[in-house]
Design an enzyme around this catalytic site. Structure first.
Site, short mmCIF file in Angstrom:
data_model
loop_
_atom_site.label_atom_id
_atom_site.label_comp_id
_atom_site.label_asym_id
_atom_site.label_seq_id
_atom_site.Cartn_x
_atom_site.Cartn_y
_atom_site.Cartn_z
N VAL A 1 42.73 32.12 44.75
CA VAL A 1 41.82 30.90 45.08
C VAL A 1 42.08 30.10 43.98
CG1 VAL A 1 40.20 32.10 46.07
CG2 VAL A 1 39.80 31.85 43.85
N HIS B 1 41.59 33.24 51.36
CA HIS B 1 40.31 33.68 50.28
C HIS B 1 39.85 32.47 50.23
CE1 HIS B 1 40.87 38.44 50.28
NE2 HIS B 1 40.40 38.02 51.65
N CYS C 1 28.55 22.93 51.43
CA CYS C 1 27.33 23.94 51.05
C CYS C 1 27.16 24.87 52.13
CB CYS C 1 26.30 22.70 51.84
SG CYS C 1 24.39 23.00 52.36
N CYS D 1 24.68 24.34 55.37
CA CYS D 1 25.05 23.00 56.31
C CYS D 1 26.84 23.06 56.14
CB CYS D 1 25.03 21.90 56.46
SG CYS D 1 25.63 20.68 55.20
N GLY E 1 51.29 41.94 43.90
CA GLY E 1 50.55 41.54 43.28
C GLY E 1 49.19 41.59 44.13
C1 BJW Z 1 50.45 42.35 39.21
C2 BJW Z 1 50.76 42.74 38.06
C3 BJW Z 1 51.89 41.67 37.38
C4 BJW Z 1 48.86 43.68 37.80
N1 BJW Z 1 52.57 41.65 38.83
N2 BJW Z 1 51.84 42.76 40.77
C5 BJW Z 1 36.96 47.47 56.71
C6 BJW Z 1 38.31 48.39 57.34
C7 BJW Z 1 38.59 46.44 56.95
C8 BJW Z 1 37.49 45.82 56.87
C9 BJW Z 1 36.50 46.45 56.05
C10 BJW Z 1 36.16 47.86 55.77
N3 BJW Z 1 35.32 47.31 55.55
C11 BJW Z 1 34.38 46.52 54.15
C12 BJW Z 1 35.62 45.56 55.33
C13 BJW Z 1 35.38 44.32 55.12
C14 BJW Z 1 36.11 43.79 53.66
C15 BJW Z 1 36.93 44.61 52.87
O1 BJW Z 1 38.09 44.07 53.35
N4 BJW Z 1 36.14 45.04 52.32
C16 BJW Z 1 37.08 46.31 51.76
C17 BJW Z 1 36.95 46.37 49.79
C18 BJW Z 1 36.66 47.76 52.27
N5 BJW Z 1 37.08 42.15 54.21
C19 BJW Z 1 35.97 41.01 53.84
O2 BJW Z 1 34.39 41.29 54.23
C20 BJW Z 1 36.61 40.42 54.75
N6 BJW Z 1 36.06 39.52 55.64
C21 BJW Z 1 35.90 40.09 56.93
O3 BJW Z 1 36.67 41.30 57.49
O4 BJW Z 1 35.46 39.11 58.24
C22 BJW Z 1 35.27 39.80 59.37
C23 BJW Z 1 33.66 40.78 58.90
C24 BJW Z 1 33.10 40.04 58.46
C25 BJW Z 1 31.96 41.32 58.66
C26 BJW Z 1 32.03 42.16 58.86
C27 BJW Z 1 32.84 43.36 59.09
C28 BJW Z 1 34.35 42.60 59.42
C29 BJW Z 1 36.61 38.86 53.34
C30 BJW Z 1 37.08 39.29 51.88
C31 BJW Z 1 37.02 38.27 51.29
C32 BJW Z 1 37.40 38.96 49.85
N7 BJW Z 1 36.74 37.48 48.63
C33 BJW Z 1 37.74 38.54 47.03
C34 BJW Z 1 36.97 37.73 46.14
C35 BJW Z 1 37.61 35.90 46.44
C36 BJW Z 1 36.16 34.59 45.77
C37 BJW Z 1 35.98 35.07 44.07
O5 BJW Z 1 37.63 34.94 43.62
O6 BJW Z 1 35.40 35.47 43.60
O7 BJW Z 1 39.28 38.01 47.29
S1 BJW Z 1 37.68 40.21 46.97
C38 BJW Z 1 39.14 40.09 46.18
O8 BJW Z 1 39.76 40.73 46.82
C39 BJW Z 1 39.40 39.07 46.22
C40 BJW Z 1 41.23 39.02 46.20
O9 BJW Z 1 41.31 38.06 46.57
C41 BJW Z 1 40.95 40.33 46.98
C42 BJW Z 1 42.29 40.96 46.76
O10 BJW Z 1 43.05 41.58 45.66
P1 BJW Z 1 44.21 41.35 45.35
O11 BJW Z 1 44.33 40.36 45.50
O12 BJW Z 1 44.46 42.17 45.48
O13 BJW Z 1 43.53 41.76 43.14
P2 BJW Z 1 43.24 42.92 42.81
O14 BJW Z 1 42.33 43.12 42.04
O15 BJW Z 1 43.06 44.03 44.34
O16 BJW Z 1 44.87 44.15 42.87
C43 BJW Z 1 45.35 43.57 42.12
C44 BJW Z 1 47.44 44.12 41.58
O17 BJW Z 1 48.03 43.52 41.40
C45 BJW Z 1 46.95 45.62 41.76
O18 BJW Z 1 47.21 46.59 42.79
C46 BJW Z 1 47.51 45.74 40.22
O19 BJW Z 1 48.73 46.54 40.22
C47 BJW Z 1 48.57 44.61 40.13
N8 BJW Z 1 49.29 43.51 39.30
N9 BJW Z 1 49.78 43.02 37.41
C48 BJW Z 1 52.54 42.06 39.96
N10 BJW Z 1 51.86 41.03 36.95
ZN ZN Z 2 23.69 20.43 53.26
#
Ligand code: BJW
Ligand code: ZN
Length: 251
Positions: A103, A119, A127, A130, A188
């Site tokens: 982000v 994301h 908002c 709305c 990553g």
């Molecule tokens: C390096 C390094 C270096 C370190 N070089 N590498 C089961 C199946 C399918 C879906 C779901 C499910 N159960 C629940 C869900 C839905 C849910 C989900 O997936 N949950 C899981 C946790 C199970 N998903 C959602 O809710 C999404 N929406 C959705 O599915 O809508 C439809 C729906 C709605 C309602 C019900 C069901 C379906 C929305 C997901 C939104 C995620 N938001 C966040 C926060 C964003 C805002 C903020 O920044 O505050 O997004 S959570 C957080 O995780 C953020 C990231 O983008 C996201 C992914 O994380 P990322 O980027 O992979 O980071 P890390 O920390 O996990 O990993 C870092 C990696 O880097 C590590 O592996 C390190 O080793 C490595 N690393 N240094 C290279 N130098």
């Molecule tokens: Zn509004």
């Protein structure tokens, strides 16, 4: 150091469509914390409280303050060699798609032209009630939660929280590019959050050569055609160097 094989560089040099999916690890070398690493954000903070609509509804001031703090860190951060290498890769292949879960807008700062932000982003606000974009100036030090001039609703950051839908065009274009790519990079990301996490699996299923760049193993690692166990700020520039060298030798 993991060897980046010449056979992989040859595959990349001959690829028509290349897709890169990035996660928080790409920005780690810019000083932005990841989520699920031992010192990551979710080790100290509760995602249900801070990154969900329910959490925002129950304590909007706390959520706003947390994002204000994170914005300040992002504002002070700069792209790292990994971001720049990904931007350069775009200029070296015929068709290129960059998909990010980040982000922080550091890919754009590094020069990437089109970035599908699955994301959302932490820079903008809208908002909660709305949905209208909020264009008012927000100072980092300002802890007061702004109100929507249209409806009086609470203003929130334009990121995607758990349980929220991803931006329709971003996920559609990401899936389309993944369907048609020859080489897919998963860089990553822990591949824990869906639907973003399904993209590398999908690419593999569709016959793409899938490369994972991550110093640690993920749930996807065993499926990758190539696993480069290095930080992206080292691996990506090295791939670019080898790709340019290969192209020069094969002109
Ligand atoms: C390096 C390094 C270096 C370190 N070089 N590498 C089961 C199946 C399918 C879906 C779901 C499910 N159960 C629940 C869900 C839905 C849910 C989900 O997936 N949950 C899981 C946790 C199970 N998903 C959602 O809710 C999404 N929406 C959705 O599915 O809508 C439809 C729906 C709605 C309602 C019900 C069901 C379906 C929305 C997901 C939104 C995620 N938001 C966040 C926060 C964003 C805002 C903020 O920044 O505050 O997004 S959570 C957080 O995780 C953020 C990231 O983008 C996201 C992914 O994380 P990322 O980027 O992979 O980071 P890390 O920390 O996990 O990993 C870092 C990696 O880097 C590590 O592996 C390190 O080793 C490595 N690393 N240094 C290279 N130098
Ligand atoms: Zn509004």
């Amino acid at each position: 150091m993991t060897e980046i094989s010449s056979s992989f560089i040859q595959i990349l040099a001959n690829a028509n469509n290349v897709v890169v999916l990035t996660g928080a690890g790409v920005s780690a070398e810019s000083g932005i914390k990841t989520f699920r690493d031992p010192d990551g954000l979710w080790a100290r903070f509760n995602p249900a409280e801070l990154a969900s609509p329910k959490g925002f509804m129950s304590n909007p001031e706390l959520v706003w303050e947390w994002y204000q703090h994170r914005r300040e860190i992002v504002h002070e951060s700069k792209p790292n060699p990994g971001h720049y290498a990904i931007a350069e890769l775009e200029t070296l292949v015929p068709y290129f798609t960059l998909i990010t879960q980040n982000v922080d807008r550091l890919h754009q700062q590094a020069g990437s032209k089109i970035v599908y932000e699955l994301h959302g982003n932490i820079i903008e606000n809208h908002c909660f009630r709305c949905g209208k974009p909020y264009i008012g100036e927000v100072a980092f030090a300002d802890k007061t939660l702004p109100k929507c001039p249209e409806c009086g609703g609470k203003i929130r950051p334009s990121v995607v929280w758990f349980g929220e839908m991803l931006p329709e065009d971003a996920i559609r274009e990401s899936e389309k590019a993944t369907n048609h790519c020859d080489v897919f990079f998963s860089v990553g990301t822990s591949t824990e959050v869906y639907p973003a996490a399904s993209l590398p699996y999908h690419a593999k299923k569709m016959g793409a050569y899938v490369v994972e760049i991550n110093p640690n193993d993920t749930s996807f690692s065993s499926q990758a055609n190539l696993k480069i166990k290095e930080p992206s700020g080292q691996a990506m520039p090295e791939i670019i160097r080898l790709l340019k060298e290969y192209k020069k030798g094969n002109q």
